[in-house]
Design a protein around this motif. Structure first.
Motif, short mmCIF file in Angstrom:
data_model
loop_
_atom_site.label_atom_id
_atom_site.label_comp_id
_atom_site.label_asym_id
_atom_site.label_seq_id
_atom_site.Cartn_x
_atom_site.Cartn_y
_atom_site.Cartn_z
N ASP A 1 4.40 -6.88 5.78
CA ASP A 1 4.77 -7.96 4.75
C ASP A 1 3.33 -7.98 4.23
O ASP A 1 3.19 -8.57 2.63
CB ASP A 1 5.00 -9.01 5.33
N VAL A 2 2.09 -8.03 4.56
CA VAL A 2 0.91 -8.22 4.24
C VAL A 2 0.02 -7.41 4.29
O VAL A 2 -0.17 -6.82 5.81
CB VAL A 2 0.46 -9.64 4.62
N LEU A 3 -1.17 -6.98 3.82
CA LEU A 3 -2.28 -6.13 4.45
C LEU A 3 -3.53 -6.86 4.06
O LEU A 3 -3.83 -7.48 3.25
CB LEU A 3 -2.41 -4.88 3.15
N THR A 4 -4.18 -6.71 4.99
CA THR A 4 -5.73 -7.29 4.86
C THR A 4 -6.43 -6.05 4.70
O THR A 4 -6.52 -5.20 5.54
CB THR A 4 -6.23 -8.14 6.22
N LEU A 5 -7.51 -6.05 3.84
CA LEU A 5 -8.22 -5.00 3.38
C LEU A 5 -9.68 -5.36 3.00
O LEU A 5 -10.32 -6.26 2.54
CB LEU A 5 -7.56 -4.64 2.27
N GLU B 1 -10.59 1.04 -5.01
CA GLU B 1 -9.80 2.31 -5.46
C GLU B 1 -8.49 2.44 -4.79
O GLU B 1 -7.40 2.71 -5.25
CB GLU B 1 -10.48 3.61 -5.09
N PHE B 2 -8.70 2.15 -3.26
CA PHE B 2 -7.24 2.09 -2.50
C PHE B 2 -6.32 0.98 -3.09
O PHE B 2 -5.07 1.09 -3.29
CB PHE B 2 -7.72 2.03 -1.14
N LEU B 3 -6.84 -0.21 -3.46
CA LEU B 3 -5.97 -1.25 -3.88
C LEU B 3 -5.43 -1.04 -5.18
O LEU B 3 -4.32 -1.34 -5.51
CB LEU B 3 -6.93 -2.51 -3.97
N GLU B 4 -6.01 -0.43 -5.95
CA GLU B 4 -5.57 -0.10 -7.22
C GLU B 4 -4.44 0.78 -7.26
O GLU B 4 -3.30 0.79 -7.97
CB GLU B 4 -6.81 0.45 -8.20
N LYS B 5 -4.50 1.86 -6.42
CA LYS B 5 -3.63 3.00 -6.10
C LYS B 5 -2.28 2.12 -5.37
O LYS B 5 -1.02 2.38 -5.84
CB LYS B 5 -4.17 4.13 -5.19
N LEU B 6 -2.54 1.48 -4.51
CA LEU B 6 -1.61 0.75 -3.74
C LEU B 6 -0.74 -0.15 -4.65
O LEU B 6 0.73 -0.19 -4.38
CB LEU B 6 -2.02 -0.10 -2.62
N MET B 7 -1.38 -1.05 -5.59
CA MET B 7 -0.60 -1.83 -6.41
C MET B 7 0.21 -1.04 -7.50
O MET B 7 1.13 -1.73 -8.10
CB MET B 7 -1.63 -2.90 -7.08
N ARG B 8 -0.19 0.04 -7.88
CA ARG B 8 0.59 0.69 -8.73
C ARG B 8 1.66 1.69 -8.03
O ARG B 8 2.82 1.58 -8.61
CB ARG B 8 -0.46 1.97 -9.45
N LEU B 9 1.18 2.28 -7.15
CA LEU B 9 2.50 2.99 -6.24
C LEU B 9 3.36 2.34 -5.38
O LEU B 9 4.56 2.56 -4.98
CB LEU B 9 1.79 4.04 -5.56
N ARG B 10 2.72 1.32 -4.59
CA ARG B 10 3.59 0.51 -3.42
C ARG B 10 3.28 -0.94 -3.54
O ARG B 10 2.47 -1.42 -2.49
CB ARG B 10 3.66 1.19 -2.09
N PRO B 11 3.28 -1.63 -4.39
CA PRO B 11 2.84 -2.96 -4.50
C PRO B 11 3.19 -3.75 -3.38
O PRO B 11 4.34 -4.01 -2.67
CB PRO B 11 3.56 -3.62 -5.92
N MET B 12 2.11 -4.63 -2.98
CA MET B 12 2.49 -5.44 -1.65
C MET B 12 1.33 -6.44 -1.50
O MET B 12 0.26 -6.47 -2.35
CB MET B 12 2.32 -4.66 -0.25
N PRO B 13 1.70 -7.75 -1.15
CA PRO B 13 0.50 -8.65 -0.99
C PRO B 13 -0.82 -8.30 -0.06
O PRO B 13 -0.54 -7.79 0.97
CB PRO B 13 1.30 -9.82 -0.15
N VAL B 14 -1.76 -8.49 -0.82
CA VAL B 14 -3.01 -8.09 -0.07
C VAL B 14 -4.08 -9.26 0.07
O VAL B 14 -4.20 -10.05 -1.05
CB VAL B 14 -3.82 -6.85 -0.79
N VAL B 15 -4.59 -9.40 1.13
CA VAL B 15 -5.96 -10.47 1.30
C VAL B 15 -7.01 -9.70 1.58
O VAL B 15 -7.30 -9.04 2.46
CB VAL B 15 -5.46 -11.40 2.59
N MET B 16 -7.80 -9.68 0.63
CA MET B 16 -9.25 -8.97 0.98
C MET B 16 -10.16 -9.68 1.94
O MET B 16 -10.12 -10.96 2.03
CB MET B 16 -10.11 -8.86 -0.61
N VAL B 17 -11.07 -8.86 2.56
CA VAL B 17 -12.04 -9.46 3.52
C VAL B 17 -13.43 -9.00 3.00
O VAL B 17 -13.58 -7.69 2.73
CB VAL B 17 -11.86 -8.84 4.79
N SER B 18 -14.45 -10.00 2.53
CA SER B 18 -15.32 -9.57 1.77
C SER B 18 -16.69 -10.40 2.29
O SER B 18 -16.55 -11.27 2.89
CB SER B 18 -15.33 -10.27 0.34
#
Length: 358
Positions: free
Chosen positions: A53-57, A68-85
């Motif tokens: 349901d959620v990806l932490t990245l 790059e992965f986030l951009e591909k993910l949101m184009r091909l398989r959109p899902m809620p993402v929380v970044m870890v920075s």
């Protein structure tokens, strides 16, 4: 009856971070880790298997950059993402770019004592994951310098006296919402003051990014500086921003008084100060965000004579703050995000025409 748990996939090249994130998430009754991955290529395969349901990245990883992965993910398989920075200048720029690409929110990694630091963030991390799970996904932004030009008919008439102010509050999803509101504003726009829930270390990069995209000048607010037309002032992370007076001039006031509604900067603090010092000369805008910060302050602005707007549910990433403001009767106008700037400019034009007739 068992509660359906939020399924989380954690992606980070650090085994320690993966372990601590798993510990934090699995300690919550309403969520569970369904997998961990050391890089995006492993994550790609796990997404197909676990359907999280959620990806932490993480933002910097081997084999494929996190953005790059986030951009591909949101184009091909959109899902809620929380970044870890990480809290570095480059880390903040990457986090802001991730929000632009469609990430819901980000968590700042502690610089020292990573395990204990992350464990101290347990409630924060869990809250961001819950918010992400319920958030509305939006298409990745296509931010261009200058953005869409405002309608010329809205700019031909004098917009205002220098007393006019635009006051904005936002939280989750707010970085991109604020950009959409600011980009169409003309160079002679009224001064804009902004409280966006964001930690220290990120607001400077946020202001610099917006400054490169907008016709107005965007900067972090400084204590005691004059608030001038053609400028937008963003509350620095960790500080309350409020409007004050020095003689006939508006000035910015910063302080580190205790958090209000668990936030510093707090939107209520900014809105309350606008109600007190600007009254009917202010336009109050509450945008996407979780919780209720800003709702009561917006009501006080409206009672003081300000014109008030709330972003509508369909265009919000999270409708919490606008919903609370609307329920309190604090809002004159509920607007799709794409319409907010036009409605503000229309209101200012109407105000200017009335003032000229008088």
């Amino acid at each position: 009856m068992s509660v359906k748990k939020i399924k989380v996939l954690c992606v980070d090249d650090s085994a320690l971070i993966r372990s601590v994130m798993t510990e934090i998430i699995n300690s919550q009754a309403d969520m569970t880790v369904v997998g961990t991955a050391a890089d995006p290529l492993v994550a790609r395969d796990l997404i197909k298997v676990t359907n999280p349901d959620v990806l932490t990245l993480d933002v910097e990883m081997p084999r494929m950059d996190g953005l790059e992965f986030l951009e591909k993910l949101m184009r091909l398989r959109p899902m809620p993402v929380v970044m870890v920075s990480s809290l570095t200048e480059r880390g903040s720029e990457i986090a802001l770019r991730a929000l632009e690409l469609g990430a819901i929110d980000f968590v700042t990694k502690p610089r020292l004592g990573v395990r204990d630091g992350l464990l101290n963030y347990t409630e924060l991390i869990a809250g961001k994951i819950r918010t992400a799970a319920s958030a509305r996904l939006r298409p990745a932004a296509t931010a261009r310098p200058g953005g869409d030009a405002p309608q010329e008919s809205l700019l031909r008439s004098p917009l205002l006296s220098t007393e006019k102010l635009i006051i904005i509050g936002a939280s989750t999803g707010g970085t991109e919402a604020i950009r959409e509101v600011l980009q169409p504003l003309p160079p002679d726009s009224p001064a804009v003051m902004i409280a966006q829930h964001m930690p220290a270390g990120f607001t400077r990069s946020f202001a610099q990014r917006l400054d490169g995209l907008c016709r107005i000048t965007v900067k972090e607010a400084e204590h005691g500086e004059r608030v001038l037309p053609g400028y937008a002032y963003i509350a620095p992370g960790g500080f309350h921003l409020s409007l004050a007076r020095s003689g006939a001039n508006y000035v910015a006031h910063l302080d580190q008084e205790p958090p209000v509604n668990r936030h510093r900067p707090s939107i209520d603090v900014l809105f309350d100060s606008a109600a007190k010092h600007a009254g009917k000369n202010a336009i109050g805008i509450i945008l996407t965000g979780m919780g209720k910060d800003g709702a009561e302050g917006l009501l006080r602005m409206r009672r003081a004579g300000a014109h008030t707007l709330a972003q509508d549910e369909a265009s919000c990433v999270v409708f919490g703050m606008p919903r609370e403001a609307i329920a309190l009767g604090a809002v004159d106008d509920v607007s799709p995000l794409a319409e907010v700037s036009r409605r503000v400019l229309t209101h200012l034009r109407t105000f200017g025409e009335r003032a000229n007739r008088v």
